[in-house]
Enzyme design. Structure first.
Site, mmCIF file in Angstrom:
data_model
loop_
_atom_site.group_PDB
_atom_site.id
_atom_site.type_symbol
_atom_site.label_atom_id
_atom_site.label_comp_id
_atom_site.label_asym_id
_atom_site.label_seq_id
_atom_site.Cartn_x
_atom_site.Cartn_y
_atom_site.Cartn_z
ATOM 1 N N GLY A 148 0.836 -1.191 0.000
ATOM 2 C CA GLY A 148 0.000 0.000 0.000
ATOM 3 C C GLY A 148 0.878 1.251 0.000
ATOM 4 C CB CYS A 149 0.153 4.742 -0.963
ATOM 5 S SG CYS A 149 -1.537 4.815 -0.340
ATOM 6 C CE1 TYR A 150 -1.403 7.727 4.886
ATOM 7 C CE2 TYR A 150 -3.185 6.168 4.458
ATOM 8 C CZ TYR A 150 -2.759 7.456 4.732
ATOM 9 O OH TYR A 150 -3.684 8.469 4.859
ATOM 10 C CB THR A 152 5.423 2.299 -0.197
ATOM 11 O OG1 THR A 152 4.773 1.204 -0.836
ATOM 12 C CG2 THR A 152 6.702 2.631 -0.951
#
Ligand SMILES: NC(=O)c1ccc[n+]([C@@H]2O[C@H](COP(=O)([O-])OP(=O)(O)OC[C@H]3O[C@@H](n4cnc5c(N)ncnc54)[C@H](OP(=O)(O)O)[C@@H]3O)[C@@H](O)[C@H]2O)c1
Length: 342
Positions: A148-150, A152
């Site tokens: 997920g973006c968070y 990463t």
């Protein structure tokens, strides 16, 4: 040429895959799919892609995709990749999933955070698509689950600091996201009038991305709890994660910077900053993650701050970085471009 298709091409991360892959010198996009937007041309859905694609989005047909492609990118809402991925993998096609379907290796953990999995046997086969941690495994993987973006931003920020951690002390991640992180579907929570001039915490202490962070830190030998506070902020793209790691002893600034610099010196998309703090705008549209570390030895604390573009390093750019590794290309292929600024 690598024959690639994008399932979920009309969404924000699918559109970003279109943008980046249409300029990738080793990739031909052979098919694109959508649900509500099936039957529309890509450039009807994304006017920015005029002159870059004349493909029309169809409903996903897994057998046809398996025949036409070497690799399929899945950019679907959670739960749908579990249906298509097994059919593609059985046909010998490599799969890169941007959703959360294959990120948690333990079926019980998946059950706890996301509910029942339709293909639990595949969880053990999937490789977590964070190249800076798992490049060798990604290179030989058939199924890659992009973080997920968070996670990463948070994992890249925290992992080098784990060697100094105070055993048992919670790791705290306080992060802000732009509104594209919620996808393209309009909702009351992402309406302009709700987001503009507002900063909103949500799912504090119980966001699903906590599970990925716990899994990644445990793989690095750290079983400390994670407290994660996500916030929605009025910007289109970007994640800024400020991460706090309590240390067992005093860690000096110079030693902290040297550790981070050495940890990422071989990784072109992680820029360790020592003269400035990361900001989302300096990563916009790019696959970079900017990280700075601040040591507070008197307080037994190390603070690591990471910034990235949620749709690029936080999703589609990272997926392409993984594809490059899987197809024995330089990891920067098709991705090496400076961010947009201002
Ligand atoms: N946005 C981010 O920053 C980000 C970052 C990392 C990971 N992710 C993950 O990536 C995935 C996609 O996110 P997104 O933000 O791109 O979402 P999105 O903008 O909502 O796009 C979803 C895509 O899936 C398609 N779709 C929806 N239901 C479908 C169905 N039943 N069958 C086939 N296709 C269907 C949609 O088609 P229509 O448009 O035609 O309905 C659209 O192309 C999610 O799992 C998300 O958690 C997103």
């Amino acid at each position: 040429m690598i024959r690639a298709s994008i399932v979920g091409a009309s969404g924000y991360s699918g559109g970003e895959l279109m943008r980046l892959l249409s300029a990738h010198p080793e990739v031909e996009i052979v098919a694109v799919t959508a649900d509500q937007q099936r039957g529309r041309r890509v450039d009807e859905s994304f006017p920015s892609l005029r002159a870059f694609s004349d493909l029309t989005m169809e409903a996903p047909d897994w057998e046809a995709l398996a025949r036409a492609c070497d690799v399929v990118f899945l950019a679907l809402p959670h739960g749908l990749s579990q249906e298509g991925a097994p059919r593609l993998l059985d046909a010998g096609v490599r799969v890169i999933d941007i959703a959360a379907d294959f990120r948690l290796r333990d079926p019980a953990l998946h059950q706890r955070w996301y509910g029942e999995h339709k293909s639990p046997a595949l969880l053990a086969q999937s490789v977590y698509g964070l190249p800076e941690l798992h490049a060798d495994a990604i290179a030989t993987a058939r199924l890659v689950a992009c973080p997920g973006c968070y996670p990463t931003a948070s994992i890249l920020a925290v992992v080098p600091a784990l060697e100094w951690r105070e055993p048992g002390a919670p790791i705290i991640v306080d992060a802000k996201s732009g509104v594209s992180g919620a996808g393209r579907g309009a909702g009351a929570n992402t309406h302009f009038g709700e987001v503009n001039e507002n900063v909103r915490p949500y799912n504090v202490g119980r966001h699903r991305h906590t599970a990925e962070m716990l899994q990644a830190f445990a793989a690095a030998g750290a079983n400390e709890p994670v407290f994660f506070s996500p916030h929605l902020v009025p910007m289109t793209r970007g994640i800024l994660a400020t991460c706090y790691v309590r240390t067992a002893g005093a860690v000096e600034q110079a030693a902290a910077e040297e550790t981070y610099r050495r940890r990422y010196e071989a990784w072109p998309f992680v820029r360790v900053l020592t003269d400035k703090l990361p900001e989302t705008k300096a990563t916009q549209g790019s696959n970079f993650c900017d990280i700075a570390v601040l040591a507070a030895p008197d307080q037994r604390l190390v603070v690591a701050i990471a910034a990235l573009d949620n749709l690029v390093k936080g999703a589609s750019g990272q997926a392409i970085q993984c594809m490059n590794l899987m197809f024995d290309l330089p990891q920067e292929e098709g991705l090496w471009a400076p961010p947009l600024y201002p």
